[in-house]
Design a protein around this motif. Structure first.
Motif, PDB file in Angstrom:
ATOM      1  N   ASN A   1       0.787  -1.048  -0.003  1.00  0.00           N
ATOM      2  CA  ASN A   1       0.122  -0.091  -0.085  1.00  0.00           C
ATOM      3  C   ASN A   1       0.975   1.202   0.119  1.00  0.00           C
ATOM      4  O   ASN A   1       0.373   2.340  -0.386  1.00  0.00           O
ATOM      5  CB  ASN A   1      -0.971   0.172   1.272  1.00  0.00           C
ATOM      6  N   ASN A   2       2.015   1.094   0.617  1.00  0.00           N
ATOM      7  CA  ASN A   2       2.900   2.383   0.543  1.00  0.00           C
ATOM      8  C   ASN A   2       4.534   1.917   0.629  1.00  0.00           C
ATOM      9  O   ASN A   2       4.847   0.632   0.568  1.00  0.00           O
ATOM     10  CB  ASN A   2       2.481   3.261   1.916  1.00  0.00           C
ATOM     11  N   GLU A   3       5.475   2.980   0.821  1.00  0.00           N
ATOM     12  CA  GLU A   3       6.756   2.511   0.898  1.00  0.00           C
ATOM     13  C   GLU A   3       7.070   1.692   1.868  1.00  0.00           C
ATOM     14  O   GLU A   3       8.055   1.002   1.815  1.00  0.00           O
ATOM     15  CB  GLU A   3       7.664   4.015   0.517  1.00  0.00           C
ATOM     16  N   GLU A   4       6.363   1.883   2.959  1.00  0.00           N
ATOM     17  CA  GLU A   4       6.579   1.154   4.092  1.00  0.00           C
ATOM     18  C   GLU A   4       6.609  -0.299   4.034  1.00  0.00           C
ATOM     19  O   GLU A   4       7.364  -1.269   4.404  1.00  0.00           O
ATOM     20  CB  GLU A   4       6.094   1.642   5.408  1.00  0.00           C
ATOM     21  N   ASP A   5       5.420  -0.692   3.396  1.00  0.00           N
ATOM     22  CA  ASP A   5       5.003  -2.190   3.172  1.00  0.00           C
ATOM     23  C   ASP A   5       6.056  -2.650   2.134  1.00  0.00           C
ATOM     24  O   ASP A   5       6.702  -3.598   2.346  1.00  0.00           O
ATOM     25  CB  ASP A   5       3.657  -2.139   2.386  1.00  0.00           C
ATOM     26  N   LEU A   6       6.660  -1.855   1.475  1.00  0.00           N
ATOM     27  CA  LEU A   6       7.855  -2.427   0.353  1.00  0.00           C
ATOM     28  C   LEU A   6       8.865  -2.670   1.009  1.00  0.00           C
ATOM     29  O   LEU A   6       9.642  -3.636   0.807  1.00  0.00           O
ATOM     30  CB  LEU A   6       7.769  -1.359  -0.785  1.00  0.00           C
ATOM     31  N   LYS A   7       9.236  -1.763   1.933  1.00  0.00           N
ATOM     32  CA  LYS A   7      10.578  -2.031   2.758  1.00  0.00           C
ATOM     33  C   LYS A   7      10.320  -3.208   3.460  1.00  0.00           C
ATOM     34  O   LYS A   7      11.239  -4.166   3.649  1.00  0.00           O
ATOM     35  CB  LYS A   7      10.823  -0.793   3.813  1.00  0.00           C
ATOM     36  N   ARG A   8       9.262  -3.557   4.001  1.00  0.00           N
ATOM     37  CA  ARG A   8       9.197  -4.709   4.984  1.00  0.00           C
ATOM     38  C   ARG A   8       9.136  -5.738   3.933  1.00  0.00           C
ATOM     39  O   ARG A   8       9.754  -7.019   4.332  1.00  0.00           O
ATOM     40  CB  ARG A   8       7.728  -4.685   5.707  1.00  0.00           C
ATOM     41  N   ALA A   9       8.318  -5.769   2.703  1.00  0.00           N
ATOM     42  CA  ALA A   9       8.589  -6.765   1.933  1.00  0.00           C
ATOM     43  C   ALA A   9      10.018  -7.333   1.466  1.00  0.00           C
ATOM     44  O   ALA A   9      10.166  -8.415   1.367  1.00  0.00           O
ATOM     45  CB  ALA A   9       7.750  -6.746   0.394  1.00  0.00           C
ATOM     46  N   PHE A  10      10.961  -6.579   1.155  1.00  0.00           N
ATOM     47  CA  PHE A  10      12.211  -6.715   1.045  1.00  0.00           C
ATOM     48  C   PHE A  10      12.701  -7.428   2.145  1.00  0.00           C
ATOM     49  O   PHE A  10      13.823  -8.518   2.294  1.00  0.00           O
ATOM     50  CB  PHE A  10      13.091  -5.413   0.539  1.00  0.00           C
ATOM     51  N   ALA A  11      12.558  -6.943   3.410  1.00  0.00           N
ATOM     52  CA  ALA A  11      13.134  -7.264   4.737  1.00  0.00           C
ATOM     53  C   ALA A  11      12.664  -8.831   5.160  1.00  0.00           C
ATOM     54  O   ALA A  11      13.392  -9.572   5.533  1.00  0.00           O
ATOM     55  CB  ALA A  11      12.885  -6.461   5.592  1.00  0.00           C
ATOM     56  N   GLU A  12      11.280  -9.052   4.776  1.00  0.00           N
ATOM     57  CA  GLU A  12      10.681 -10.204   5.097  1.00  0.00           C
ATOM     58  C   GLU A  12      10.834 -11.382   4.030  1.00  0.00           C
ATOM     59  O   GLU A  12      10.806 -12.571   4.254  1.00  0.00           O
ATOM     60  CB  GLU A  12       9.265 -10.062   5.607  1.00  0.00           C
ATOM     61  N   LEU A  13      10.583 -10.812   2.841  1.00  0.00           N
ATOM     62  CA  LEU A  13      10.389 -11.807   1.654  1.00  0.00           C
ATOM     63  C   LEU A  13      11.856 -12.106   0.844  1.00  0.00           C
ATOM     64  O   LEU A  13      11.737 -13.129  -0.267  1.00  0.00           O
ATOM     65  CB  LEU A  13       9.342 -11.547   0.953  1.00  0.00           C
ATOM     66  N   GLY A  14      12.835 -11.437   0.707  1.00  0.00           N
ATOM     67  CA  GLY A  14      13.667 -11.490  -0.137  1.00  0.00           C
ATOM     68  C   GLY A  14      14.515 -12.794   0.029  1.00  0.00           C
ATOM     69  O   GLY A  14      14.752 -13.495   1.043  1.00  0.00           O
ATOM     70  N   ASP A  15      14.885 -13.262  -1.061  1.00  0.00           N
ATOM     71  CA  ASP A  15      15.528 -14.681  -1.251  1.00  0.00           C
ATOM     72  C   ASP A  15      17.217 -14.455  -0.783  1.00  0.00           C
ATOM     73  O   ASP A  15      17.534 -13.055  -0.345  1.00  0.00           O
ATOM     74  CB  ASP A  15      15.471 -15.354  -2.606  1.00  0.00           C
ATOM     75  N   ASN A  16      17.965 -15.379  -1.088  1.00  0.00           N
ATOM     76  CA  ASN A  16      19.323 -15.043  -0.791  1.00  0.00           C
ATOM     77  C   ASN A  16      20.068 -13.946  -1.487  1.00  0.00           C
ATOM     78  O   ASN A  16      20.930 -13.502  -0.958  1.00  0.00           O
ATOM     79  CB  ASN A  16      20.277 -16.395  -1.104  1.00  0.00           C
ATOM     80  N   ASP A  17      19.636 -13.639  -2.516  1.00  0.00           N
ATOM     81  CA  ASP A  17      20.096 -12.481  -3.224  1.00  0.00           C
ATOM     82  C   ASP A  17      19.118 -10.979  -2.880  1.00  0.00           C
ATOM     83  O   ASP A  17      19.462 -10.191  -3.741  1.00  0.00           O
ATOM     84  CB  ASP A  17      19.875 -12.699  -4.890  1.00  0.00           C
ATOM     85  N   GLY A  18      18.171 -11.183  -1.992  1.00  0.00           N
ATOM     86  CA  GLY A  18      17.400  -9.899  -1.762  1.00  0.00           C
ATOM     87  C   GLY A  18      16.435  -9.817  -2.665  1.00  0.00           C
ATOM     88  O   GLY A  18      15.702  -8.865  -2.610  1.00  0.00           O
ATOM     89  N   LYS A  19      16.044 -10.837  -3.642  1.00  0.00           N
ATOM     90  CA  LYS A  19      15.090 -10.473  -4.660  1.00  0.00           C
ATOM     91  C   LYS A  19      13.622 -10.893  -4.091  1.00  0.00           C
ATOM     92  O   LYS A  19      13.314 -11.935  -3.438  1.00  0.00           O
ATOM     93  CB  LYS A  19      15.417 -11.502  -5.652  1.00  0.00           C
ATOM     94  N   ILE A  20      12.614 -10.124  -4.603  1.00  0.00           N
ATOM     95  CA  ILE A  20      11.190 -10.459  -4.323  1.00  0.00           C
ATOM     96  C   ILE A  20      10.459 -10.243  -5.787  1.00  0.00           C
ATOM     97  O   ILE A  20      10.929 -10.009  -6.475  1.00  0.00           O
ATOM     98  CB  ILE A  20      10.569  -9.554  -3.311  1.00  0.00           C
ATOM     99  N   TRP A  21       9.374 -10.906  -5.789  1.00  0.00           N
ATOM    100  CA  TRP A  21       8.468 -10.921  -6.851  1.00  0.00           C
ATOM    101  C   TRP A  21       7.216  -9.793  -6.709  1.00  0.00           C
ATOM    102  O   TRP A  21       6.796  -9.969  -5.526  1.00  0.00           O
ATOM    103  CB  TRP A  21       8.007 -12.350  -6.866  1.00  0.00           C
ATOM    104  N   LEU A  22       7.133  -9.006  -7.413  1.00  0.00           N
ATOM    105  CA  LEU A  22       6.125  -8.141  -7.656  1.00  0.00           C
ATOM    106  C   LEU A  22       5.357  -8.238  -8.620  1.00  0.00           C
ATOM    107  O   LEU A  22       5.570  -8.567  -9.747  1.00  0.00           O
ATOM    108  CB  LEU A  22       6.758  -6.625  -7.740  1.00  0.00           C
TER     109      LEU A  22
END
Length: 355
Positions: free
Chosen positions: A135-156
Motif C-alpha cells: 500500500n505504501n513505501e513502508e510495506d515495500l521496505k517490509r517486503a524486502f526485509a521479510e520476503l527477499g531470497d538469498n540475493d534479496g530478490k522479491i516478486w512483484l
C-alpha cells in the motif's frame, strides 16, 4: 442450427477454443465477438461482431443486442476482464435464452483478484509463498526485509484483474521497485511475494456441479518473447508438455476446493515449484481455457467440445480416466507467425540435423 458465441475472437486464447469447437462432431455454428477489429478479422468464426471492452458502460447494451439478434445457445468468455464483467450481468444474459457455464460470481471475484485468492489458498492450508499487499513505501521496505531470497530478490505483481503476469517483475532493488509501482500507479494494487523457481506447471480442469469431469496437466518450457519482458513471463507458452503427477493433482484439487465447495465450469490452476520441489499455486484461471487448449485437442482431448456438450446438451464424456487421460511426453511447439506442431522428443531428434 445450434449456435455458440465466443468472446475475444481473433485473439490466441479464443481461437484455440474456436478451432477446437470447429472439430466437434456436432458441427455447431461458431460466432465470434471481440473488441479489437484487427484481431477479430483473423478469427475462424463464421460471423464476427465488434463489442466495446467489457469494463466500459457501452459493453452491456452491445452484448445484449448481439444475443438478441443471434440467439446463441451458449456464450463463452476467454479473458479475466470479460469473464468478470459478464458474470456481473449473468441474469440479463440468461434472460435472452443464452446459456452460460460459469461458477457463481463470488468464486470468479475471488479468482480474478490475486490477493483474495492468495488468502483463500493460505486459509485452506495450501503451500504458497508468503505474500504482502503493498500500500505504501513502508510495506515495500517490509517486503524486502521479510520476503527477499538469498540475493534479496522479491516478486512483484499486480493484484487486479489481468493475465499474462500483469505488472510482474523480480527485483532486489528497492528504488527500481518503487519506480515500477509509481510508473503504473500501483500502490494498493501490487503484491510482493517470496520468489519461486522458474519451473511451472498447469492443471486444466472442467467440473459439473461439484463433480470433476476431466483434468489434464501440462508443463511449460519457457515463454514466447520471455526475454523481452521485465519478469521473463509473458503468459504465452513456447513449449508445452503433457505430464501427470499425483502430487500436482492433489494440490490442484485442494486449491480449487479452497475457493469453491462445489466447483462448476473451468478451473485452471497455475503453479510454480518452490526450492523444496513443492508446486505452489499462483492463481486460478477461472472460467476460461488456457491459450494452448488446441494442444490437448490435437492430442485427442477436446476440452472445449466436452465443455459445450455439458453446457448445451448435458452430455458427459466417455473417458478411460478423468485425471490426465493424455499420454505423458507430448509436446506442443509454438512460435510467432508459424503453425504450432504436436510432436515428441524423439520426433524432434529425427527431424533436426546435428553435425
Amino acid at each position: 442450427m445450434v449456435k455458440i458465441l465466443i468472446a475475444g475472437a481473433g485473439g490466441a486464447p479464443s481461437e484455440g477454443v474456436i478451432n477446437s469447437l470447429l472439430k466437434s462432431k456436432k458441427q455447431e455454428e461458431i460466432i465470434g465477438m471481440g473488441s479489437e477489429p484487427t484481431d477479430l478479422v483473423l478469427s475462424n468464426a463464421k460471423r464476427k461482431y465488434y463489442v466495446p471492452y467489457a469494463n466500459t458502460k457501452e459493453y452491456k447494451d452491445c452484448l445484449l443486442k448481439i444475443l438478441n439478434k443471434e440467439k446463441p445457445d451458449l456464450i463463452h468468455f476467454q479473458n479475466d476482464l470479460e469473464v468478470y464483467h459478464a458474470s456481473l450481468i449473468r441474469d440479463e444474459i440468461l434472460n435472452t435464452g443464452t446459456k452460460i457455464f460459469m461458477p457463481e460470481h463470488e468464486v470468479i471475484d475471488t479468482c480474478v483478484h490475486k490477493w483474495k485468492s492468495y488468502l483463500k489458498f493460505k486459509e485452506a492450508g495450501v503451500t504458497v509463498p508468503k505474500n504482502l499487499m503493498i500500500n505504501n513505501e513502508e510495506d515495500l521496505k517490509r517486503a524486502f526485509a521479510e520476503l527477499g531470497d538469498n540475493d534479496g530478490k522479491i516478486w512483484l505483481r499486480a493484484a487486479s484483474i489481468g493475465g499474462g503476469g500483469k505488472g510482474s517483475i523480480p527485483t532486489n532493488d528497492f528504488d527500481l521497485a518503487k519506480c515500477w509501482i509509481n510508473r503504473v500507479n500501483g500502490w494498493g494494487d501490487f503484491i510482493a511475494a517470496e520468489m519461486l523457481t522458474p519451473d511451472t506447471i498447469t492443471w486444466l480442469s472442467i467440473w459439473y456441479e461439484g463433480e470433476l469431469v476431466v483434468a489434464q496437466t501440462r508443463k511449460r518450457a519457457g515463454w514466447i518473447h520471455g526475454n523481452r519482458s521485465a519478469s521473463g513471463v509473458t503468459g504465452v507458452t513456447k513449449v508445452g508438455q503433457t505430464c501427470s503427477d499425483s502430487v500436482v493433482d492433489d494440490i490442484a484439487m485442494k486449491t480449487i476446493y479452497s475457493v469453491s465447495s462445489k466447483p462448476h465450469g473451468i478451473f485452471g490452476v497455475d503453479m510454480a515449484y518452490d526450492k523444496n520441489g513443492i508446486p505452489n499455486p499462483t492463481e486460478i484461471n477461472i472460467s476460461r481455457f488456457f491459450t494452448t487448449v488446441l494442444f490437448f485437442t490435437q492430442a485427442g482431448l477436446n476440452m472445449p467440445e466436452i465443455f459445450k456438450d455439458l453446457a448445451i446438451y448435458g452430455e458427459h464424456p466417455i473417458l478411460e480416466r478423468k485425471l490426465n487421460p493424455l499420454p505423458n511426453g507430448l509436446l506442443w511447439l509454438r512460435g510467432m507467425d508459424t503453425a504450432p506442431r504436436l510432436m515428441t522428443h524423439s520426433e524432434i531428434e529425427k527431424e533436426v540435423i546435428v553435425l
